[in-house]
Design a protein around this motif. Sequence first.
Motif, PDB file in Angstrom:
ATOM      1  N   ARG A 101       0.841  -1.203   0.000  1.00 20.18           N
ATOM      2  CA  ARG A 101       0.000   0.000   0.000  1.00 20.18           C
ATOM      3  C   ARG A 101       0.873   1.250   0.000  1.00 20.18           C
ATOM      4  O   ARG A 101       0.642   2.186  -0.769  1.00 20.18           O
ATOM      5  CB  ARG A 101      -0.930  -0.014   1.220  1.00 20.18           C
ATOM      6  N   GLU A 102       1.894   1.271   0.838  1.00 18.62           N
ATOM      7  CA  GLU A 102       2.805   2.430   0.913  1.00 18.62           C
ATOM      8  C   GLU A 102       3.541   2.627  -0.409  1.00 18.62           C
ATOM      9  O   GLU A 102       3.708   3.758  -0.876  1.00 18.62           O
ATOM     10  CB  GLU A 102       3.807   2.234   2.049  1.00 18.62           C
ATOM     11  N   LEU A 103       3.958   1.544  -1.016  1.00 16.69           N
ATOM     12  CA  LEU A 103       4.668   1.599  -2.289  1.00 16.69           C
ATOM     13  C   LEU A 103       3.776   2.192  -3.374  1.00 16.69           C
ATOM     14  O   LEU A 103       4.200   3.065  -4.146  1.00 16.69           O
ATOM     15  CB  LEU A 103       5.094   0.180  -2.673  1.00 16.69           C
ATOM     16  N   LEU A 104       2.545   1.734  -3.433  1.00 13.85           N
ATOM     17  CA  LEU A 104       1.607   2.252  -4.429  1.00 13.85           C
ATOM     18  C   LEU A 104       1.318   3.731  -4.207  1.00 13.85           C
ATOM     19  O   LEU A 104       1.318   4.526  -5.153  1.00 13.85           O
ATOM     20  CB  LEU A 104       0.316   1.435  -4.412  1.00 13.85           C
ATOM     21  N   LEU A 105       1.087   4.106  -2.964  1.00 15.63           N
ATOM     22  CA  LEU A 105       0.838   5.522  -2.658  1.00 15.63           C
ATOM     23  C   LEU A 105       2.049   6.377  -3.041  1.00 15.63           C
ATOM     24  O   LEU A 105       1.893   7.468  -3.601  1.00 15.63           O
ATOM     25  CB  LEU A 105       0.508   5.698  -1.175  1.00 15.63           C
ATOM     26  N   ALA A 106       3.244   5.885  -2.764  1.00 14.57           N
ATOM     27  CA  ALA A 106       4.469   6.620  -3.087  1.00 14.57           C
ATOM     28  C   ALA A 106       4.650   6.808  -4.588  1.00 14.57           C
ATOM     29  O   ALA A 106       5.310   7.750  -5.030  1.00 14.57           O
ATOM     30  CB  ALA A 106       5.682   5.900  -2.512  1.00 14.57           C
ATOM     31  N   HIS A 107       4.037   5.933  -5.379  1.00 14.15           N
ATOM     32  CA  HIS A 107       4.118   6.038  -6.829  1.00 14.15           C
ATOM     33  C   HIS A 107       2.875   6.710  -7.429  1.00 14.15           C
ATOM     34  O   HIS A 107       2.603   6.580  -8.621  1.00 14.15           O
ATOM     35  CB  HIS A 107       4.347   4.662  -7.453  1.00 14.15           C
ATOM     36  N   GLY A 108       2.137   7.420  -6.589  1.00 11.48           N
ATOM     37  CA  GLY A 108       1.028   8.230  -7.081  1.00 11.48           C
ATOM     38  C   GLY A 108      -0.278   7.507  -7.309  1.00 11.48           C
ATOM     39  O   GLY A 108      -1.199   8.066  -7.910  1.00 11.48           O
ATOM     40  N   VAL A 109      -0.394   6.287  -6.829  1.00 10.04           N
ATOM     41  CA  VAL A 109      -1.650   5.549  -6.978  1.00 10.04           C
ATOM     42  C   VAL A 109      -2.629   6.055  -5.913  1.00 10.04           C
ATOM     43  O   VAL A 109      -2.274   6.138  -4.733  1.00 10.04           O
ATOM     44  CB  VAL A 109      -1.422   4.030  -6.826  1.00 10.04           C
ATOM     45  N   PRO A 110      -3.840   6.409  -6.297  1.00 11.98           N
ATOM     46  CA  PRO A 110      -4.824   6.883  -5.314  1.00 11.98           C
ATOM     47  C   PRO A 110      -5.118   5.829  -4.240  1.00 11.98           C
ATOM     48  O   PRO A 110      -5.061   4.625  -4.512  1.00 11.98           O
ATOM     49  CB  PRO A 110      -6.085   7.145  -6.156  1.00 11.98           C
ATOM     50  N   ALA A 111      -5.433   6.306  -3.051  1.00 11.09           N
ATOM     51  CA  ALA A 111      -5.679   5.410  -1.914  1.00 11.09           C
ATOM     52  C   ALA A 111      -6.766   4.380  -2.205  1.00 11.09           C
ATOM     53  O   ALA A 111      -6.674   3.233  -1.757  1.00 11.09           O
ATOM     54  CB  ALA A 111      -6.049   6.227  -0.680  1.00 11.09           C
TER      55      ALA A 111
END
Length: 199
Positions: A101-111
């Motif tokens: 989840r943190e990785l995706l958020l860090a790459h601009g993926v919406p929550a």
Amino acid sequence: MTADDTPSIATDDTADPPLRPLPRRATVLLERVDAPPRLVAHLRAVHDVAAQLVAWVRERCPRLEFDAEAVLFGAATHDIGKARHPAELSGPGARHEAAGRELLLAHGVPAELARFAGTHASWTAPGTGVEDLLVSLADKVWKNKRVPELEDLVVTRLAGADGRPAWQWFMELDETLTALGEGADHRLAYQMSHSLTRR
């Protein structure tokens, strides 16, 4: 480009088993995090099963409202945290869930899309949506694992959407999951044919 390159594993035609390519957005993310080949192969197998589930739900229960694209993206990225915790590719562990989840958020993926990295293993949490249930179900049935509690939750959503009795939906879902499970050996062999580490 070698056979263990992320774009190749994520998008090349496969014959046995025939698998849909991963969405471009997921492929790019997997490249950026340097995902191990076996992880990409796993995500592709789960994504393909999720696509089949989405098609089945759309056909059999058109009144059930859900975001099909979110399901497909969630299935294609749900284990991305294993790029940071590669030991969990071949053994147990849950550290990849928060990491993903943190990785995706860090790459601009919406929550609302990054959530699948955590919810795919906890389908009873408050606020769990149909999308979360379908990603979780795909993540189990791709290897022919059946989880009655999870299946009951899906049946409840289907029955609630169109009013047919839960027992009818149970029978239909059971038949569909049994058919999907029949391809598990081929999907497992495909996943295991890819290395645990980048070469």
